[in-house]
Write a protein that holds these residues in place. Sequence first.
Motif, PDB file in Angstrom:
ATOM      1  N   PHE B  44      97.608 -35.591  26.799  1.00 39.05           N
ATOM      2  CA  PHE B  44      98.757 -34.935  27.421  1.00 39.05           C
ATOM      3  C   PHE B  44      98.608 -34.891  28.939  1.00 39.05           C
ATOM      4  CE2 PHE B  44      99.647 -33.332  23.141  1.00 39.05           C
ATOM      5  CZ  PHE B  44     101.001 -33.586  23.093  1.00 39.05           C
ATOM      6  N   THR B 124     104.760 -42.302  27.063  1.00 38.88           N
ATOM      7  CA  THR B 124     104.199 -41.423  26.040  1.00 38.88           C
ATOM      8  C   THR B 124     103.329 -42.189  25.052  1.00 38.88           C
ATOM      9  OG1 THR B 124     106.260 -41.591  24.817  1.00 38.88           O
ATOM     10  CG2 THR B 124     105.941 -39.626  26.136  1.00 38.88           C
ATOM     11  N   VAL B 127      99.975 -40.723  24.018  1.00 39.29           N
ATOM     12  CA  VAL B 127     100.061 -39.650  23.035  1.00 39.29           C
ATOM     13  C   VAL B 127     100.426 -40.226  21.661  1.00 39.29           C
ATOM     14  CG1 VAL B 127     101.324 -37.588  22.356  1.00 39.29           C
ATOM     15  CG2 VAL B 127     100.666 -37.898  24.726  1.00 39.29           C
ATOM     16  N   GLU B 128     101.401 -41.123  21.665  1.00 36.99           N
ATOM     17  CA  GLU B 128     101.896 -41.662  20.396  1.00 36.99           C
ATOM     18  C   GLU B 128     100.809 -42.399  19.623  1.00 36.99           C
ATOM     19  OE1 GLU B 128     105.455 -43.912  20.833  1.00 36.99           O
ATOM     20  OE2 GLU B 128     105.557 -44.439  18.705  1.00 36.99           O
ATOM     21  N   LYS B 129      99.985 -43.156  20.345  1.00 38.45           N
ATOM     22  CA  LYS B 129      98.982 -43.956  19.639  1.00 38.45           C
ATOM     23  C   LYS B 129      97.909 -43.086  18.976  1.00 38.45           C
ATOM     24  CE  LYS B 129      95.656 -45.292  23.292  1.00 38.45           C
ATOM     25  NZ  LYS B 129      94.799 -44.129  23.115  1.00 38.45           N
ATOM     26  N   GLU B 130      97.700 -41.898  19.519  1.00 32.15           N
ATOM     27  CA  GLU B 130      96.741 -40.999  18.883  1.00 32.15           C
ATOM     28  C   GLU B 130      97.209 -40.594  17.490  1.00 32.15           C
ATOM     29  OE1 GLU B 130      93.688 -39.898  20.314  1.00 32.15           O
ATOM     30  OE2 GLU B 130      94.252 -41.599  21.571  1.00 32.15           O
TER      31      GLU B 130
END
Lengths: 192, 159
Positions: B44, B124, B127-130
């Motif tokens: 983040f 983003t 964040v999305e890949k996490e």
Amino acid sequence: MKARKQVPAGYVLFIVWTVVVLIAEVMNVTIGRAMVISFHGLLLEMVVLVPCIFILIGLIDVWIPDQWIENHVGEDSGLRGAVLVILLAMFQGGPLYGAFPTAHLLRKKGCSLFNVFMYLGAFSALKAPMLLFEAGFLGWRFAIVRAGVALPVFTVIALIMARYSRGAGLRISDIDTNAGDSDKPSIVSAST
Amino acid sequence: MNRDIALIGITITIIMLSFLFDRRRTLKGVITGARMLYKLLPQFILLLIFVSTCLGVVPQETLAHLLGRQAGGPGVMIAALIGSVALIPGPIAYPLAAMLAEQGVSYTVLAVFVTSLMMVGVLTLPVEKEYLGTRIAIVRNLLSLIGAVFVGLIVGMII
């Protein structure tokens, strides 16, 4: 898989960024100040929104039984399941990055891949608060037509994504929410 | 801002309700959430840095200028590009779009811009890949980009 004990890139970059901004401030570069201002605005949003989202997700995790998710939006939930996830997404607010944790939780609790991607699609295109905004500024006709066209489009995307993820043997990452193995790298992006 | 206050209110209400029903379970839920937050905090922060840098380097007037200049094919492409990369919250994006509409920017371009803004998030991705895994996240964004252009073109034809 090797256990890495590195400082996350986010923190390193944060320090580098702060230094750069400070230097820019000293040298009186205006770009630096604009960056700080937008950083403040976003930071406020994140400090408020993100913790709330995560706490709510934690509570959903403990209160809603996996069985319920599996029965209602699982692999065999059909049209009813899809409508349910769309409704869930529509009545939420906030930016898309707030939806990924929820999508992840849904998947973990047995929601079908198709419904996970339907949820993300509906979240980005059909959110009720957004539609109100859109209608207010661009007119109801524009909002309704755009939402109406977006629905079949993200349904197709969800179909492709579900098939792709399954076919390629990819799975939604495991972010373990349990205690214990917190030192291991918890993210598995590809398997088999 | 109102939305944020509403969310805080809802969260606190739900925590209290949950606490009344089952104290231990509530604690477990809150801890679960806090732990997830802690693990993803670096991502983040990364997002925060990316976005504020981009917003700082490219001010809104420049965006409006870029979107407003071209019509037709190039306009659609610019709109899709800006929409994918930019991370503008709805309350800012819609007034901007309305302003552009008044300046005569076509509804096709606006629909592409608004849709890609909401569906595609290049910034983003960390964040999305996490949550979805790197490959799924990239494919989802690519498909959404194509989808957004498609939606825009059809909306433009209908309106």
